[in-house]
Scaffold this active site. Structure first.
Site, PDB file in Angstrom:
ATOM      1  N   HIS A  61       0.911  -1.110   0.036  1.00 19.73           N
ATOM      2  CA  HIS A  61       0.110   0.012  -0.045  1.00 19.73           C
ATOM      3  C   HIS A  61       0.997   1.184   0.181  1.00 19.73           C
ATOM      4  O   HIS A  61       1.752   1.453   0.850  1.00 19.73           O
ATOM      5  CB  HIS A  61      -0.867   0.242   1.093  1.00 19.73           C
ATOM      6  CG  HIS A  61      -2.063  -1.064   1.272  1.00 19.73           C
ATOM      7  ND1 HIS A  61      -3.260  -0.704   1.191  1.00 19.73           N
ATOM      8  CD2 HIS A  61      -1.894  -2.379   1.662  1.00 19.73           C
ATOM      9  CE1 HIS A  61      -3.854  -1.921   1.240  1.00 19.73           C
ATOM     10  NE2 HIS A  61      -2.922  -2.906   1.508  1.00 19.73           N
ATOM     11  N   HIS A  83      -6.552   0.640   7.625  1.00 24.47           N
ATOM     12  CA  HIS A  83      -7.440  -0.481   7.823  1.00 24.47           C
ATOM     13  C   HIS A  83      -7.718  -0.296   9.322  1.00 24.47           C
ATOM     14  O   HIS A  83      -6.667   0.101  10.216  1.00 24.47           O
ATOM     15  CB  HIS A  83      -6.427  -1.660   7.691  1.00 24.47           C
ATOM     16  CG  HIS A  83      -6.098  -1.974   6.397  1.00 24.47           C
ATOM     17  ND1 HIS A  83      -5.423  -1.452   5.581  1.00 24.47           N
ATOM     18  CD2 HIS A  83      -7.059  -2.898   5.421  1.00 24.47           C
ATOM     19  CE1 HIS A  83      -5.165  -1.911   4.358  1.00 24.47           C
ATOM     20  NE2 HIS A  83      -6.330  -2.807   4.147  1.00 24.47           N
ATOM     21  N   GLU A  86      -4.953  -1.476  11.767  1.00 22.59           N
ATOM     22  CA  GLU A  86      -3.824  -0.733  11.980  1.00 22.59           C
ATOM     23  C   GLU A  86      -3.866   0.070  13.313  1.00 22.59           C
ATOM     24  O   GLU A  86      -2.716   0.553  13.705  1.00 22.59           O
ATOM     25  CB  GLU A  86      -3.488   0.064  10.593  1.00 22.59           C
ATOM     26  CG  GLU A  86      -2.942  -0.497   9.574  1.00 22.59           C
ATOM     27  CD  GLU A  86      -3.076   0.126   8.250  1.00 22.59           C
ATOM     28  OE1 GLU A  86      -2.241   0.929   8.100  1.00 22.59           O
ATOM     29  OE2 GLU A  86      -4.048   0.266   7.482  1.00 22.59           O
ATOM     30  N   SER A 212     -11.478  -5.261   5.162  1.00 24.74           N
ATOM     31  CA  SER A 212     -11.759  -3.813   4.668  1.00 24.74           C
ATOM     32  C   SER A 212     -12.820  -3.549   4.099  1.00 24.74           C
ATOM     33  O   SER A 212     -14.149  -4.368   4.416  1.00 24.74           O
ATOM     34  CB  SER A 212     -10.774  -3.521   3.643  1.00 24.74           C
ATOM     35  OG  SER A 212     -10.737  -3.822   2.604  1.00 24.74           O
TER      36      SER A 212
END
Ligand code: HPA
Length: 272
Positions: A61, A83, A86, A212
């Site tokens: 990413h 996300h 995270e 997600s």
């Protein structure tokens, strides 16, 4: 600073810096960020330059917004998303969607890499998302509701806009790119699921599973954005094949199918 203040800051920064008016927002999942490289007259804004914006951390990413033209349509792409696993709050995870809305975006195409729960799927398949199941155990709209943005109790009976889904099917037929259809289950991660969890998700009606999309789609619908969802089945979910799941497999599969994915999404964008 509250998330709303952060959002206002980010919005002000982008409006001052960019005069383009994107109509379509693209949220690009693991390994699918290559689509942003196809954008012409691109203006690239790294997340760290945007006041109030979180910075993305996952391998694969990049962490930037790309404004420009894709197949004749003005777009803004998120190359790298935030996300929940995270450690960001749901509000931060979904802030880019609110930002897209506030700069005039009308439709979002939300993409992800997902595990195949449906045993008829194969790694490398693309799936148009028909509907989702929220297994995050929370909801990004929890908290005070801003009636100017959307209603307190949003209808989710057509979360994935039927007219965009139809465009996806048309493009699949015309380009002869086979595309599955199904229900996406959103889990928090960061662990992959256990085989027992995958059996449960299959019983519940899930076809694909990932970490997600669900929060972003909820917020998009709340604010009146149209939504198209596309999963790239990057691996079979846990317990289907006798092999461990790895992020490397996810990245290898998305790499392998990227040209199909690119042709598919570009042709859809042309028709929006
Ligand atoms: N499970 C959850 N998320 C994923 C998977 C999976 O099998 N593959 C890619 N993202």
């Amino acid at each position: 600073m509250s998330t709303l203040e952060k959002l206002k800051q980010a919005e002000k920064y982008l409006k001052e810096k960019i005069s383009r008016k994107p109509k379509v927002g693209l949220i690009l999942g693991s390994g699918l960020g290559v689509l942003a490289d196809e954008i012409s007259e691109a203006i690239v804004i790294p997340y760290q330059d945007i006041p109030g914006f979180p910075t993305s951390t996952v391998a694969g990413h990049k962490g930037q917004l790309v404004f420009g033209n894709l197949e004749g349509t003005e777009v803004v792409a998120m190359q790298g998303r935030f996300h929940y696993y995270e450690g960001y709050s749901m509000e931060l995870v979904t802030m880019p969607v609110r930002l897209m809305k506030s700069i005039g975006v009308e439709s979002v195409i939300v993409t992800n890499a997902a595990g195949g729960v449906n045993e008829a799927f194969k790694p490398g398949d693309l799936m148009l998302i028909q509907d989702h199941i929220n297994m995050f155990g929370t909801n990004p709209l929890i908290g005070p509701n801003d009636e100017e943005v959307g209603v307190r109790f949003p209808d989710m009976s057509k979360a994935y806009t039927p007219e965009l889904f139809e465009i996806g099917k048309e493009v699949s037929n015309e380009l002869r790119i086979p595309v599955k259809e199904g229900v996406y289950v959103g889990n928090t991660g960061p662990t992959y699921e256990t085989p027992a969890e995958i059996r449960m998700l299959r019983t519940l009606g899930g076809d694909a599973v990932g970490m997600s999309t669900v929060p972003e789609v909820i917020v998009a619908r709340h604010s009146g954005l149209k939504v198209l969802g596309i999963s790239c089945i990057s691996n079979m979910a846990a317990g289907i094949l006798d092999q461990p799941l790895t992020h490397e497999e996810v990245m290898e599969t998305t790499e392998r199918v990227k040209s199909q994915f690119l042709s598919f999404v570009k042709e859809i964008v042309k028709r929006l």
